[in-house]
Structure formats: structure tokens, C-alpha cells
Design a protein around this motif. Structure first.
Motif, PDB file in Angstrom:
ATOM      1  N   UNK A 115      13.273  14.935 -82.295  1.00  0.00           N
ATOM      2  CA  UNK A 115      12.882  13.856 -81.403  1.00  0.00           C
ATOM      3  C   UNK A 115      11.842  14.374 -80.408  1.00  0.00           C
ATOM      4  N   UNK A 116      10.750  13.653 -80.263  1.00  0.00           N
ATOM      5  CA  UNK A 116       9.704  14.045 -79.326  1.00  0.00           C
ATOM      6  C   UNK A 116      10.130  13.751 -77.891  1.00  0.00           C
ATOM      7  N   UNK A 117       9.780  14.653 -77.007  1.00  0.00           N
ATOM      8  CA  UNK A 117      10.066  14.467 -75.592  1.00  0.00           C
ATOM      9  C   UNK A 117       8.953  13.628 -74.975  1.00  0.00           C
ATOM     10  N   UNK A 118       9.304  12.855 -73.962  1.00  0.00           N
ATOM     11  CA  UNK A 118       8.233  12.162 -73.258  1.00  0.00           C
ATOM     12  C   UNK A 118       7.532  13.166 -72.343  1.00  0.00           C
ATOM     13  N   UNK A 119       6.334  12.820 -71.919  1.00  0.00           N
ATOM     14  CA  UNK A 119       5.519  13.755 -71.143  1.00  0.00           C
ATOM     15  C   UNK A 119       6.190  14.179 -69.844  1.00  0.00           C
ATOM     16  N   UNK A 120       6.861  13.251 -69.180  1.00  0.00           N
ATOM     17  CA  UNK A 120       7.484  13.602 -67.898  1.00  0.00           C
ATOM     18  C   UNK A 120       8.631  14.586 -68.082  1.00  0.00           C
ATOM     19  N   UNK A 121       9.397  14.449 -69.157  1.00  0.00           N
ATOM     20  CA  UNK A 121      10.454  15.400 -69.453  1.00  0.00           C
ATOM     21  C   UNK A 121       9.856  16.772 -69.730  1.00  0.00           C
ATOM     22  N   UNK A 122       8.792  16.794 -70.524  1.00  0.00           N
ATOM     23  CA  UNK A 122       8.114  18.054 -70.832  1.00  0.00           C
ATOM     24  C   UNK A 122       7.544  18.686 -69.567  1.00  0.00           C
ATOM     25  N   UNK A 123       6.968  17.887 -68.697  1.00  0.00           N
ATOM     26  CA  UNK A 123       6.433  18.404 -67.430  1.00  0.00           C
ATOM     27  C   UNK A 123       7.539  19.063 -66.600  1.00  0.00           C
ATOM     28  N   UNK A 124       8.677  18.389 -66.477  1.00  0.00           N
ATOM     29  CA  UNK A 124       9.800  18.952 -65.702  1.00  0.00           C
ATOM     30  C   UNK A 124      10.257  20.276 -66.307  1.00  0.00           C
ATOM     31  N   UNK A 125      10.415  20.301 -67.623  1.00  0.00           N
ATOM     32  CA  UNK A 125      10.861  21.531 -68.287  1.00  0.00           C
ATOM     33  C   UNK A 125       9.867  22.669 -68.082  1.00  0.00           C
TER      34      UNK A 125
ATOM     35  N   UNK B 170     -21.713  21.979 -63.965  1.00  0.00           N
ATOM     36  CA  UNK B 170     -21.120  23.295 -64.214  1.00  0.00           C
ATOM     37  C   UNK B 170     -21.521  23.852 -65.578  1.00  0.00           C
ATOM     38  N   UNK B 171     -21.579  25.160 -65.639  1.00  0.00           N
ATOM     39  CA  UNK B 171     -21.712  25.841 -66.924  1.00  0.00           C
ATOM     40  C   UNK B 171     -20.334  26.022 -67.539  1.00  0.00           C
ATOM     41  N   UNK B 172     -19.305  26.179 -66.678  1.00  0.00           N
ATOM     42  CA  UNK B 172     -17.932  26.379 -67.139  1.00  0.00           C
ATOM     43  C   UNK B 172     -16.965  25.691 -66.177  1.00  0.00           C
ATOM     44  N   UNK B 173     -15.930  25.096 -66.750  1.00  0.00           N
ATOM     45  CA  UNK B 173     -14.869  24.464 -65.968  1.00  0.00           C
ATOM     46  C   UNK B 173     -13.566  25.164 -66.332  1.00  0.00           C
ATOM     47  N   UNK B 174     -12.852  25.662 -65.316  1.00  0.00           N
ATOM     48  CA  UNK B 174     -11.580  26.343 -65.522  1.00  0.00           C
ATOM     49  C   UNK B 174     -10.465  25.326 -65.267  1.00  0.00           C
ATOM     50  N   UNK B 175      -9.632  25.120 -66.286  1.00  0.00           N
ATOM     51  CA  UNK B 175      -8.645  24.049 -66.286  1.00  0.00           C
ATOM     52  C   UNK B 175      -7.224  24.550 -66.076  1.00  0.00           C
ATOM     53  N   UNK B 176      -6.461  23.877 -65.204  1.00  0.00           N
ATOM     54  CA  UNK B 176      -5.038  24.197 -65.099  1.00  0.00           C
ATOM     55  C   UNK B 176      -4.295  23.570 -66.279  1.00  0.00           C
ATOM     56  N   UNK B 177      -3.203  24.190 -66.672  1.00  0.00           N
ATOM     57  CA  UNK B 177      -2.409  23.678 -67.789  1.00  0.00           C
ATOM     58  C   UNK B 177      -0.933  23.815 -67.453  1.00  0.00           C
ATOM     59  N   UNK B 178      -0.241  22.702 -67.421  1.00  0.00           N
ATOM     60  CA  UNK B 178       1.203  22.735 -67.195  1.00  0.00           C
ATOM     61  C   UNK B 178       1.904  23.133 -68.493  1.00  0.00           C
ATOM     62  N   UNK B 179       1.350  22.694 -69.608  1.00  0.00           N
ATOM     63  CA  UNK B 179       1.804  23.089 -70.945  1.00  0.00           C
ATOM     64  C   UNK B 179       0.590  23.017 -71.849  1.00  0.00           C
TER      65      UNK B 179
ATOM     66  N   UNK C 284      -3.451  29.543 -68.804  1.00  0.00           N
ATOM     67  CA  UNK C 284      -2.007  29.294 -68.776  1.00  0.00           C
ATOM     68  C   UNK C 284      -1.271  30.556 -69.187  1.00  0.00           C
ATOM     69  N   UNK C 285       0.008  30.566 -68.901  1.00  0.00           N
ATOM     70  CA  UNK C 285       0.859  31.636 -69.386  1.00  0.00           C
ATOM     71  C   UNK C 285       1.212  31.351 -70.844  1.00  0.00           C
ATOM     72  N   UNK C 286       1.395  32.406 -71.614  1.00  0.00           N
ATOM     73  CA  UNK C 286       1.730  32.245 -73.027  1.00  0.00           C
ATOM     74  C   UNK C 286       3.017  31.449 -73.200  1.00  0.00           C
ATOM     75  N   UNK C 287       3.971  31.609 -72.295  1.00  0.00           N
ATOM     76  CA  UNK C 287       5.252  30.912 -72.435  1.00  0.00           C
ATOM     77  C   UNK C 287       5.152  29.407 -72.154  1.00  0.00           C
ATOM     78  N   UNK C 288       3.996  28.920 -71.736  1.00  0.00           N
ATOM     79  CA  UNK C 288       3.814  27.494 -71.502  1.00  0.00           C
ATOM     80  C   UNK C 288       3.460  26.736 -72.794  1.00  0.00           C
ATOM     81  N   UNK C 289       3.364  27.475 -73.886  1.00  0.00           N
ATOM     82  CA  UNK C 289       3.053  26.849 -75.170  1.00  0.00           C
ATOM     83  C   UNK C 289       4.218  25.970 -75.613  1.00  0.00           C
TER      84      UNK C 289
END
Length: 184
Positions: A1-11, A110-119, A148-153
């Protein structure tokens, strides 16, 4: 079962908040980031200013400035995100409690944009849900570098038609280029 985005964000927030050795992981991300050959020619960087347990960008910003690169940080204005030139000036808490620069937004591209990643899944990022980066990225052809950290995959499929993937993903373990992995 797929998680909804908000559940994934919390986790992912819990996973990130409880991660050991984040300073060591941040150092590896820093080293991996500056190993990218694509950075040599880039002169203008739009970089997120990390907060909370996000992969830390402060050392990246400091080194870019020391190398004479132009660095701009984001500020939220209404439904948009603008970027403001940053030269080390004081920051103030913005709408979401994130440190933001004062001053006029820039028209620089910009030549480059650095992006945050929650997952992350492949080169796609899960953000906090405001759509600010997706709206901004739709109007630029800059090199998009996720950090991102590798464990955020995650294997969860959260991508939607408006999501824009990174060109490169830098983690504390590997660098991903257009779906290909390079272990570092």
C-alpha cells in the motif's frame, strides 16, 4: 500500500531527526558536492539555507563565497520564492521559521540550484508540500543539484506530473547522475 505524502513526510522527519553522525554525514556531502566537475564553470548559485535536521548547507555556502561565487538564498513571498544575493549578512526567520535574507530579490539567472530534499526516489525530491521549488524550477534551466542523506531514500512513489527532477543528487554515500550511481 502506498503511503500518502504527509505520512511519508512525517516518517522522514523522524528518521532525519534521529539520525546519528549527522555532522560526519554533512562533511561527506560537502566533499561529494565539491567533487562535482559541473561546479567549476558555475558562477551563480541559488542555495537553500538549511534548518532543523536538513542536510547542512552552511559550509557549502561559505566555501562558494570564499571561491568568489555569487550565492543567493531563498525567501518566501506569498506563493512564490524569490532569491536574494547573500554575502554573509544577518538572516531573519521567515514565514516557516526558516532563516531568510533581507533585501531585494535578484534577476540573476542561476547556473546551479541546490535543492533541499525531505525524501528522494531516483532524482525526484519530496519537499515540504508548498510547491515553492517546483514553481521556481519550472522557470529555469539551471543545473539542479539535490542534497540529502542516503537514508532519506524511499521506494514510495510520490511523484506527480508537475514534479521536476534534479539533474544530480548528492548524498553522504553516493552521487546520482540522471539515474546512474557513482559511489564515492
Amino acid at each position: 500500500m502506498l503511503k500518502d505524502k504527509n505520512t511519508l513526510r512525517r516518517e522522514m522527519r523522524v528518521r532525519r531527526d534521529s539520525a546519528p553522525d549527522r555532522a560526519e554525514r554533512d562533511n561527506r556531502i560537502f566533499e561529494n558536492f565539491f567533487s562535482l566537475p559541473q561546479l567549476k564553470e558555475a558562477k551563480i548559485f541559488f542555495v537553500y539555507h538549511s534548518f532543523g535536521s536538513e542536510a547542512d548547507t552552511r559550509a557549502i555556502i561559505a566555501r562558494l563565497l570564499a571561491e568568489g561565487k555569487k550565492v543567493c538564498l531563498p525567501r518566501v513571498e506569498g506563493r512564490d520564492m524569490i532569491f536574494v544575493p547573500y554575502e554573509g549578512q544577518a538572516l531573519e526567520k521567515g514565514k516557516f521559521g526558516i532563516a531568510e535574507p533581507r533585501g531585494e530579490g535578484t534577476r540573476l539567472r542561476p547556473d546551479a540550484v541546490v535543492l533541499p530534499m525531505l525524501a528522494w526516489n531516483g532524482l525526484y525530491r519530496l519537499g515540504y508540500g508548498g510547491g515553492y521549488y517546483d514553481r521556481f524550477l519550472a522557470g529555469t534551466n539551471a543545473l539542479k543539484i539535490g542534497i540529502a542523506y542516503a537514508f532519506q531514500r524511499t521506494d514510495e512513489s510520490f511523484m506527480e506530473e508537475f514534479d521536476i527532477p534534479a539533474d544530480i543528487l548528492v548524498t553522504d554515500g553516493e552521487i546520482y547522475y540522471n539515474g546512474n550511481t557513482e559511489e564515492v
